[in-house]
Scaffold this active site. Sequence first.
Site, mmCIF file in Angstrom:
data_model
loop_
_atom_site.group_PDB
_atom_site.id
_atom_site.type_symbol
_atom_site.label_atom_id
_atom_site.label_comp_id
_atom_site.label_asym_id
_atom_site.label_seq_id
_atom_site.Cartn_x
_atom_site.Cartn_y
_atom_site.Cartn_z
ATOM 1 N N TYR A 58 1.060 -1.126 0.176
ATOM 2 C CA TYR A 58 -0.229 -0.272 0.080
ATOM 3 C C TYR A 58 1.030 1.259 0.043
ATOM 4 O O TYR A 58 1.675 1.211 0.955
ATOM 5 C CB TYR A 58 -0.758 0.430 1.330
ATOM 6 C CG TYR A 58 -1.694 1.140 1.605
ATOM 7 C CD1 TYR A 58 -2.779 1.539 0.435
ATOM 8 C CD2 TYR A 58 -1.827 2.303 2.196
ATOM 9 C CE1 TYR A 58 -3.694 2.115 0.278
ATOM 10 C CE2 TYR A 58 -2.368 3.370 2.438
ATOM 11 C CZ TYR A 58 -3.621 3.638 1.667
ATOM 12 O OH TYR A 58 -4.557 4.397 0.875
ATOM 13 N N ASP A 109 8.877 2.527 0.064
ATOM 14 C CA ASP A 109 8.384 3.535 0.512
ATOM 15 C C ASP A 109 8.011 3.110 1.707
ATOM 16 O O ASP A 109 8.186 1.852 2.942
ATOM 17 C CB ASP A 109 6.761 2.343 0.596
ATOM 18 C CG ASP A 109 5.327 3.518 1.022
ATOM 19 O OD1 ASP A 109 6.093 4.429 2.346
ATOM 20 O OD2 ASP A 109 4.839 3.448 0.562
ATOM 21 N N LYS A 154 3.675 8.540 9.216
ATOM 22 C CA LYS A 154 3.718 8.327 10.356
ATOM 23 C C LYS A 154 4.462 8.465 11.271
ATOM 24 O O LYS A 154 4.156 9.492 12.123
ATOM 25 C CB LYS A 154 3.653 6.442 10.331
ATOM 26 C CG LYS A 154 1.961 6.292 9.412
ATOM 27 C CD LYS A 154 1.320 4.873 9.446
ATOM 28 C CE LYS A 154 0.600 4.252 8.584
ATOM 29 N NZ LYS A 154 0.834 4.206 6.984
#
Length: 438
Positions: free
Chosen positions: A150, A245, A273
């Site tokens: 994702y 990522d 995050k």
Amino acid sequence: MGSASTTKTSRTQEILRRAGESLVGGVNSPVRAFKSVGLEPLIVDYGKGARLWDADGREYIDFIGSWGTLILGHAHPAITAAIQEQAARGTSFGATTELEVELAERIKRAIPSIEKLRFVSSGTEATMSAIRLARAFTKRDFVLKFEGCYHGHADSFLSEAGSGLATLGIASSPGVPQALAALTLNAPYNNLTAVKKIFAAHPNKIAAVIVEPVAANMGVVLPAPGFLSGLREITERAGSLLIFDEVITGFRLCYGGAQTLQDITPDLTTLGKIIGGGLPVAAYGGRAEIMNHVAPLGAVYQAGTLSGNPLAMRAGIEALKILEAPDFYSDLNARAEKLTRELRAIISASGVAAHLNSTGSLATLFFTSQAVGNYADAKKSDTQRYAAFFCEMFERGILLAPSQFEALFLSAAHSDVDLDLTLSAVKESLEGLAAVRT
Ligand SMILES: *Cc1c(COP(=O)(O)O)cnc(C)c1O
């Protein structure tokens, strides 16, 4: 610790009713819906350390941790104080502050492949911008990603994506123009042969390979030995960029990225995050030669009204200061190691067909008898059994991700008592599942 039973007049039910009338599906992000585990969205009142309390005062040990953001737990006193102090000095100026420079310098020291970076406000913005930059830099249009990874919800990434799309069984999203979707190529994770074939079929056309260096959005899936270094070789030879990522893995496994542990130098890296200390911060960065193509130095346009805002920067700096302590990751990872070792013992004693994938403070219990090395393997899991397990744990006051295809995130705030309570809840929950085994 509370039970999940609710009455029609509870605060949760009242807020849910109102939420359903104003928010789409009662939530602002689909993974919060709890649909795949057959429950209604959790309505949170507040959190402290590793625990959170719902609107009816029920207490949970939280292993979602804002989807990996809260490696220090909820409302860490030092971060809270920093946010309060900064709030009184202004929350956004639309101009540069020294705080942005300081957080950037800290990130660069921790992740040497990042020579220059740009702050944005979400992981989606970071990956979307990184891909735009890669396309501009290489003057190529195709992007190669991996099934089950994702990378946020930008149009280019919404095919065979993990996280909420995997949970809801959405293969691709309506609204993405076919012409754009055709530029996104998918390969199975851990499959270099497939990657080589795709490169052979699209010579000089692939701008970048984007990959989670430890996949954590199809559940946790570790890179096989040689997979990431193989990607580095293939991309280098083909003149494509390699983008890691690290929105989840950045500052999760060590003070730096998964790339630091694996000793691989990607061209670009995306972060999010953890680097915001619980506030919306993300970043993309990499070789200066590439990053200098971003406006205002270069022509690749990317901007953001609240990018690098001082409130979020202060929270991020404070978080990294704490994470930088010499023993932070060795302590956290040792506790995670103990937790996963005991979990494995409980699983094998239970006789339930399940596999625990884990690394550092990331783990996923897959309800399948086979090892899980890619998205096809992960999808063989018995998601109904996961839902039953989730509900058993939830009733015992343990909050796991409401989806088979997400990670469990351990934080430094989880105490020995939290872990003991969790392990006995797992034991009881699996015994319950084994009893109903068909
Ligand atoms: C969460 C996540 C994103 C998206 O970040 P948002 O802040 O939710 O937009 C991108 N990539 C990975 C690996 C993620 O885990």
